[in-house]
Motif scaffolding. Structure first.
Motif, PDB file in Angstrom:
ATOM      1  N   SER A 182     -23.267  17.839 -12.393  1.00 32.59           N
ATOM      2  CA  SER A 182     -23.358  18.297 -13.788  1.00 32.59           C
ATOM      3  C   SER A 182     -24.766  18.776 -14.161  1.00 32.59           C
ATOM      4  CB  SER A 182     -22.905  17.195 -14.743  1.00 32.59           C
ATOM      5  OG  SER A 182     -23.712  16.049 -14.579  1.00 32.59           O
ATOM      6  N   ASP A 183     -25.785  18.280 -13.471  1.00 40.46           N
ATOM      7  CA  ASP A 183     -27.159  18.733 -13.731  1.00 40.46           C
ATOM      8  C   ASP A 183     -27.392  20.170 -13.273  1.00 40.46           C
ATOM      9  OD1 ASP A 183     -27.696  16.268 -14.796  1.00 40.46           O
ATOM     10  OD2 ASP A 183     -28.844  15.548 -13.065  1.00 40.46           O
ATOM     11  N   PHE A 184     -26.525  20.686 -12.400  1.00 44.78           N
ATOM     12  CA  PHE A 184     -26.677  22.045 -11.884  1.00 44.78           C
ATOM     13  C   PHE A 184     -25.829  23.068 -12.636  1.00 44.78           C
ATOM     14  CE2 PHE A 184     -27.872  19.330  -8.327  1.00 44.78           C
ATOM     15  CZ  PHE A 184     -29.089  19.878  -7.979  1.00 44.78           C
ATOM     16  N   LEU A 185     -24.991  22.606 -13.551  1.00 42.50           N
ATOM     17  CA  LEU A 185     -24.151  23.536 -14.308  1.00 42.50           C
ATOM     18  C   LEU A 185     -24.958  24.253 -15.376  1.00 42.50           C
ATOM     19  CD1 LEU A 185     -20.914  21.396 -14.789  1.00 42.50           C
ATOM     20  CD2 LEU A 185     -21.361  23.160 -13.082  1.00 42.50           C
ATOM     21  N   LEU A 186     -24.584  25.497 -15.631  1.00 42.95           N
ATOM     22  CA  LEU A 186     -25.220  26.287 -16.678  1.00 42.95           C
ATOM     23  C   LEU A 186     -24.716  25.817 -18.040  1.00 42.95           C
ATOM     24  CD1 LEU A 186     -24.735  29.769 -14.983  1.00 42.95           C
ATOM     25  CD2 LEU A 186     -26.825  28.405 -15.033  1.00 42.95           C
ATOM     26  N   PRO A 187     -25.439  26.137 -19.118  1.00 41.53           N
ATOM     27  CA  PRO A 187     -24.953  25.762 -20.445  1.00 41.53           C
ATOM     28  C   PRO A 187     -23.556  26.337 -20.698  1.00 41.53           C
ATOM     29  CG  PRO A 187     -27.211  26.530 -20.573  1.00 41.53           C
ATOM     30  CD  PRO A 187     -26.747  26.796 -19.163  1.00 41.53           C
ATOM     31  N   PHE A 188     -22.676  25.517 -21.204  1.00 36.77           N
ATOM     32  CA  PHE A 188     -21.291  25.879 -21.540  1.00 36.77           C
ATOM     33  C   PHE A 188     -20.451  26.261 -20.317  1.00 36.77           C
ATOM     34  CE2 PHE A 188     -23.963  26.979 -25.201  1.00 36.77           C
ATOM     35  CZ  PHE A 188     -23.495  26.018 -26.093  1.00 36.77           C
ATOM     36  N   GLU A 189     -20.903  25.922 -19.104  1.00 40.10           N
ATOM     37  CA  GLU A 189     -20.123  26.171 -17.888  1.00 40.10           C
ATOM     38  C   GLU A 189     -19.200  24.975 -17.660  1.00 40.10           C
ATOM     39  OE1 GLU A 189     -20.918  27.766 -13.379  1.00 40.10           O
ATOM     40  OE2 GLU A 189     -22.440  26.511 -14.295  1.00 40.10           O
ATOM     41  N   ASN A 190     -17.942  25.233 -17.358  1.00 40.45           N
ATOM     42  CA  ASN A 190     -16.948  24.174 -17.183  1.00 40.45           C
ATOM     43  C   ASN A 190     -16.320  24.237 -15.803  1.00 40.45           C
ATOM     44  OD1 ASN A 190     -16.986  23.216 -19.982  1.00 40.45           O
ATOM     45  ND2 ASN A 190     -16.170  25.246 -20.422  1.00 40.45           N
ATOM     46  N   ILE A 191     -16.129  23.084 -15.178  1.00 46.08           N
ATOM     47  CA  ILE A 191     -15.457  23.010 -13.883  1.00 46.08           C
ATOM     48  C   ILE A 191     -13.966  23.169 -14.107  1.00 46.08           C
ATOM     49  CG2 ILE A 191     -14.920  21.555 -11.896  1.00 46.08           C
ATOM     50  CD1 ILE A 191     -17.700  20.298 -12.250  1.00 46.08           C
ATOM     51  N   LYS A 192     -13.365  24.149 -13.436  1.00 47.10           N
ATOM     52  CA  LYS A 192     -11.935  24.426 -13.547  1.00 47.10           C
ATOM     53  C   LYS A 192     -11.148  23.843 -12.376  1.00 47.10           C
ATOM     54  CE  LYS A 192     -12.285  26.962 -17.235  1.00 47.10           C
ATOM     55  NZ  LYS A 192     -11.689  26.570 -18.498  1.00 47.10           N
ATOM     56  N   PHE A 193     -11.801  23.697 -11.208  1.00 45.41           N
ATOM     57  CA  PHE A 193     -11.143  23.193 -10.006  1.00 45.41           C
ATOM     58  C   PHE A 193     -12.153  22.447  -9.156  1.00 45.41           C
ATOM     59  CE2 PHE A 193     -10.348  23.706  -5.465  1.00 45.41           C
ATOM     60  CZ  PHE A 193      -9.102  23.119  -5.349  1.00 45.41           C
ATOM     61  N   ALA A 194     -11.728  21.323  -8.591  1.00 41.58           N
ATOM     62  CA  ALA A 194     -12.544  20.569  -7.637  1.00 41.58           C
ATOM     63  C   ALA A 194     -11.669  20.228  -6.441  1.00 41.58           C
ATOM     64  CB  ALA A 194     -13.086  19.306  -8.277  1.00 41.58           C
ATOM     65  N   SER A 195     -12.157  20.497  -5.237  1.00 43.95           N
ATOM     66  CA  SER A 195     -11.371  20.226  -4.035  1.00 43.95           C
ATOM     67  C   SER A 195     -11.259  18.722  -3.802  1.00 43.95           C
ATOM     68  CB  SER A 195     -11.997  20.895  -2.816  1.00 43.95           C
ATOM     69  OG  SER A 195     -13.270  20.344  -2.556  1.00 43.95           O
TER      70      SER A 195
ATOM     71  N   ASP B 291     -15.880  28.301 -14.571  1.00 42.65           N
ATOM     72  CA  ASP B 291     -15.482  29.543 -15.220  1.00 42.65           C
ATOM     73  C   ASP B 291     -16.444  30.679 -14.915  1.00 42.65           C
ATOM     74  OD1 ASP B 291     -17.414  28.214 -16.664  1.00 42.65           O
ATOM     75  OD2 ASP B 291     -16.369  28.331 -18.572  1.00 42.65           O
ATOM     76  N   ARG B 292     -17.540  30.391 -14.180  1.00 42.82           N
ATOM     77  CA  ARG B 292     -18.533  31.419 -13.846  1.00 42.82           C
ATOM     78  C   ARG B 292     -18.848  31.533 -12.358  1.00 42.82           C
ATOM     79  NH1 ARG B 292     -23.123  30.462 -18.465  1.00 42.82           N
ATOM     80  NH2 ARG B 292     -21.688  30.386 -20.216  1.00 42.82           N
ATOM     81  N   ARG B 293     -18.748  30.418 -11.611  1.00 44.21           N
ATOM     82  CA  ARG B 293     -19.236  30.409 -10.230  1.00 44.21           C
ATOM     83  C   ARG B 293     -18.328  29.630  -9.288  1.00 44.21           C
ATOM     84  NH1 ARG B 293     -24.936  27.687 -10.417  1.00 44.21           N
ATOM     85  NH2 ARG B 293     -23.888  26.316 -11.872  1.00 44.21           N
ATOM     86  N   LEU B 294     -18.499  29.910  -8.000  1.00 41.81           N
ATOM     87  CA  LEU B 294     -17.962  29.102  -6.916  1.00 41.81           C
ATOM     88  C   LEU B 294     -19.140  28.271  -6.425  1.00 41.81           C
ATOM     89  CD1 LEU B 294     -15.794  28.409  -4.750  1.00 41.81           C
ATOM     90  CD2 LEU B 294     -16.753  30.277  -3.413  1.00 41.81           C
ATOM     91  N   ILE B 295     -18.985  26.951  -6.375  1.00 42.04           N
ATOM     92  CA  ILE B 295     -20.088  26.073  -6.007  1.00 42.04           C
ATOM     93  C   ILE B 295     -19.679  25.210  -4.819  1.00 42.04           C
ATOM     94  CG2 ILE B 295     -21.567  24.169  -6.759  1.00 42.04           C
ATOM     95  CD1 ILE B 295     -21.194  25.207  -9.637  1.00 42.04           C
ATOM     96  N   LEU B 296     -20.541  25.155  -3.814  1.00 36.67           N
ATOM     97  CA  LEU B 296     -20.411  24.208  -2.712  1.00 36.67           C
ATOM     98  C   LEU B 296     -21.513  23.178  -2.935  1.00 36.67           C
ATOM     99  CD1 LEU B 296     -19.963  26.614   0.328  1.00 36.67           C
ATOM    100  CD2 LEU B 296     -18.207  25.601  -1.114  1.00 36.67           C
ATOM    101  N   TYR B 297     -21.134  21.890  -3.012  1.00 31.00           N
ATOM    102  CA  TYR B 297     -22.103  20.859  -3.384  1.00 31.00           C
ATOM    103  C   TYR B 297     -21.942  19.631  -2.497  1.00 31.00           C
ATOM    104  CZ  TYR B 297     -24.298  17.158  -6.125  1.00 31.00           C
ATOM    105  OH  TYR B 297     -25.074  16.103  -6.524  1.00 31.00           O
ATOM    106  N   SER B 298     -23.081  19.052  -2.106  1.00 27.83           N
ATOM    107  CA  SER B 298     -23.063  17.826  -1.325  1.00 27.83           C
ATOM    108  C   SER B 298     -24.337  17.027  -1.578  1.00 27.83           C
ATOM    109  CB  SER B 298     -22.961  18.153   0.165  1.00 27.83           C
ATOM    110  OG  SER B 298     -22.918  16.974   0.920  1.00 27.83           O
ATOM    111  N   ARG B 299     -24.197  15.709  -1.563  1.00 25.85           N
ATOM    112  CA  ARG B 299     -25.366  14.816  -1.590  1.00 25.85           C
ATOM    113  C   ARG B 299     -25.610  14.390  -0.155  1.00 25.85           C
ATOM    114  NH1 ARG B 299     -28.010  12.895  -6.207  1.00 25.85           N
ATOM    115  NH2 ARG B 299     -28.573  11.219  -4.847  1.00 25.85           N
ATOM    116  N   ARG B 300     -26.832  14.540   0.303  1.00 24.00           N
ATOM    117  CA  ARG B 300     -27.174  14.238   1.693  1.00 24.00           C
ATOM    118  C   ARG B 300     -28.154  13.079   1.764  1.00 24.00           C
ATOM    119  NH1 ARG B 300     -24.040  17.644   3.824  1.00 24.00           N
ATOM    120  NH2 ARG B 300     -24.108  19.847   3.378  1.00 24.00           N
ATOM    121  N   GLY B 301     -28.169  12.410   2.897  1.00 25.69           N
ATOM    122  CA  GLY B 301     -29.121  11.350   3.162  1.00 25.69           C
ATOM    123  C   GLY B 301     -28.602   9.979   2.760  1.00 25.69           C
TER     124      GLY B 301
END
Length: 83
Positions: free
Chosen positions: A4-17, A34-44
């Protein structure tokens, strides 16, 4: 940081795998907003870091994918439009 810290203002997640996908030999969760395709992972384990790849939806020209497993194997990926 959470995604959520990486989302733009007023950007909403529509789908999560539900499952991770592999991209560039690393595993990521897939999120479509509603604006981007995001690949996200926490590492370490001890020193946690965020790994994020994003692509604007309007710049995506096509999507290919790869599924592994027995007995079939298919391929895929995302291709952005040339600027």
């Amino acid at each position: 940081m959470p995604l959520s810290d990486f989302l733009l203002p007023f950007e909403n997640i529509k789908f999560a795998s539900e499952e991770e996908v592999e991209y560039a030999e690393k595993k990521y969760g897939v999120y479509v907003t509603d604006r981007r395709l995001i690949l996200y992972s926490r590492r370490g384990l001890l020193l946690r870091s965020d790994d994020i790849i994003s692509e604007r939806l309007d710049s995506i020209h096509g999507v290919k994918y790869k599924e592994g497993g027995f007995p079939f194997r298919t391929k895929g990926g995302v291709r952005a439009r040339d600027s």
